[in-house]
Every structure is written in C-alpha cells, then in structure tokens.
Scaffold this motif. Structure first.
Motif, PDB file in Angstrom:
ATOM      1  N   LEU A  38       0.807  -1.221   0.000  1.00 37.97           N
ATOM      2  CA  LEU A  38       0.000   0.000   0.000  1.00 37.97           C
ATOM      3  C   LEU A  38       0.841   1.273   0.000  1.00 37.97           C
ATOM      4  CD1 LEU A  38      -2.865  -1.112   2.397  1.00 37.97           C
ATOM      5  CD2 LEU A  38      -2.965  -0.857  -0.107  1.00 37.97           C
TER       6      LEU A  38
ATOM      7  N   TYR B  82      -4.184   3.620  -1.019  1.00 43.86           N
ATOM      8  CA  TYR B  82      -5.642   3.631  -1.035  1.00 43.86           C
ATOM      9  C   TYR B  82      -6.139   4.556   0.058  1.00 43.86           C
ATOM     10  CZ  TYR B  82      -6.776   0.189  -4.511  1.00 43.86           C
ATOM     11  OH  TYR B  82      -6.953  -0.437  -5.706  1.00 43.86           O
TER      12      TYR B  82
ATOM     13  N   ILE C  72      -8.796   1.027   6.057  1.00 40.25           N
ATOM     14  CA  ILE C  72      -7.763  -0.004   5.889  1.00 40.25           C
ATOM     15  C   ILE C  72      -7.455  -0.556   7.275  1.00 40.25           C
ATOM     16  CG2 ILE C  72      -5.380  -0.479   5.202  1.00 40.25           C
ATOM     17  CD1 ILE C  72      -5.703   1.784   3.132  1.00 40.25           C
TER      18      ILE C  72
END
Length: 184
Positions: free
Chosen positions: A40, A45, A49
């Motif tokens: 990531l 993103y 999460i």
C-alpha cells in the motif's frame, strides 16, 4: 495508448498485486499485514484499511480473479469484469481528494479494501476494453516467468515483465546462442 491517470495507476496496482502471487519461483510476497502495508505504500488507497490477517486473506483472494484477466481475450474479459462490478456492488461517482484531480470511485470508502481493489481494477479494465487496447495485457515471454504486465510502449512491442531482469536475461541467452552457432 494513453489512459487517464487513475486508470493507469489502477492498472499498475493490478499488475503489482497479481505479481505478488506465487509464480515459477514459488514465492508469495503477500502473506502478512506488513506485506500488505508495504504494498500500500507503493499503491496507496484512501478509506478504511485495517491491515489485519483477515484483510490480507481477502486481498489474496482477489488476486486469482484479477489474474484471470490475463488468461482471456478482450471478449472473454467482459463477463469477468461485469461479475467483478456486480460482486462489488459498483456505483460509480466522481470524487476529488488529496493530490488527485477528479476521478471515479465506484465503492464507498467503508467498503472492504479487497472490494475496492477489485472494483477499481474492473473499472480500469472497462477503459482497456472500451479503448480496444486489450492486446497490451500480457504475460511475460521469458521461459521461466509467468509475471503479468501491461505494454505501455508506443509501438506495442514489449515482450517481458518488469518484475525481474527477464528482458536482459533472455537477450543474453539469445546472444550466447547466436555466438555458439557462429562458432560451431
């Protein structure tokens, strides 16, 4: 072949994610929350999460579905992409955030990370299919590599992935074979 920023970024993420799967070398590079965290960093993103074992397992499950997109042609990709969009309950909308200009999100920020990845990938492949560029979705031509890539070259002539030194290695092998034939 020119894709808009978010499509290209997502396609690069899909390639990176699929290439975490075990290949000829047998290594699976997405096994722990730390592995996902590193992934990531390169492929960021927004939204929820968790970085826990359950999220890693869910993201790992998405990989095989995405890998299927390299096993089919343009027409064969359509039902796969449509199923991904349906499974993710995609509802596209325009958003703007952080350093990104207007782009499309098709899931809520609260959707599981794996769902967001799957739907974003499907949306990017919609662009690939609609632009009739599916012939650039490729598997590495090296004898001992099954990594995937997307050929962004101007003339569409790329044959090897970027995950290792496949192009250099195969060129050295070909060079040595030519030299051996010449000296024989």
């Amino acid at each position: 072949m020119v894709f808009i920023h978010d499509t290209k970024r997502t396609l690069m993420m899909v390639v990176d994610l699929v290439n975490t799967m075990p290949g000829y070398d047998g290594d699976d590079t997405l096994q722990t929350p730390d592995d996902l965290g590193r992934f990531l960093v390169t492929n960021p993103y927004t939204g929820k999460i968790r970085l826990d074992d359950a999220e890693v397992a869910a993201v790992r499950e998405v990989r095989a579905r995405l890998r299927e997109l390299w096993e089919v042609d343009r027409v064969g990709a359509v039902p796969l992409v449509n199923r991904m969009l349906a499974d993710g309950e995609a509802l596209p909308r325009l958003v703007i955030h952080d350093e990104y200009d207007w782009h499309i999100h098709a899931t809520s920020d609260d959707s599981p990370l794996a769902t967001r990845m799957l739907v974003e990938a499907a949306m990017a492949f919609v662009d690939v299919i609609r632009s009739d560029e599916y012939d650039r979705i490729r598997i590495c031509a090296a004898d001992d590599c099954d990594s995937v890539y997307i050929d962004y070259s101007k003339n569409g002539s790329k044959r090897y992935c970027d995950t290792g030194n496949c192009g250099n290695r195969m060129n050295v092998i070909a060079y040595r074979a030519r030299k051996a034939r010449e000296s024989a």
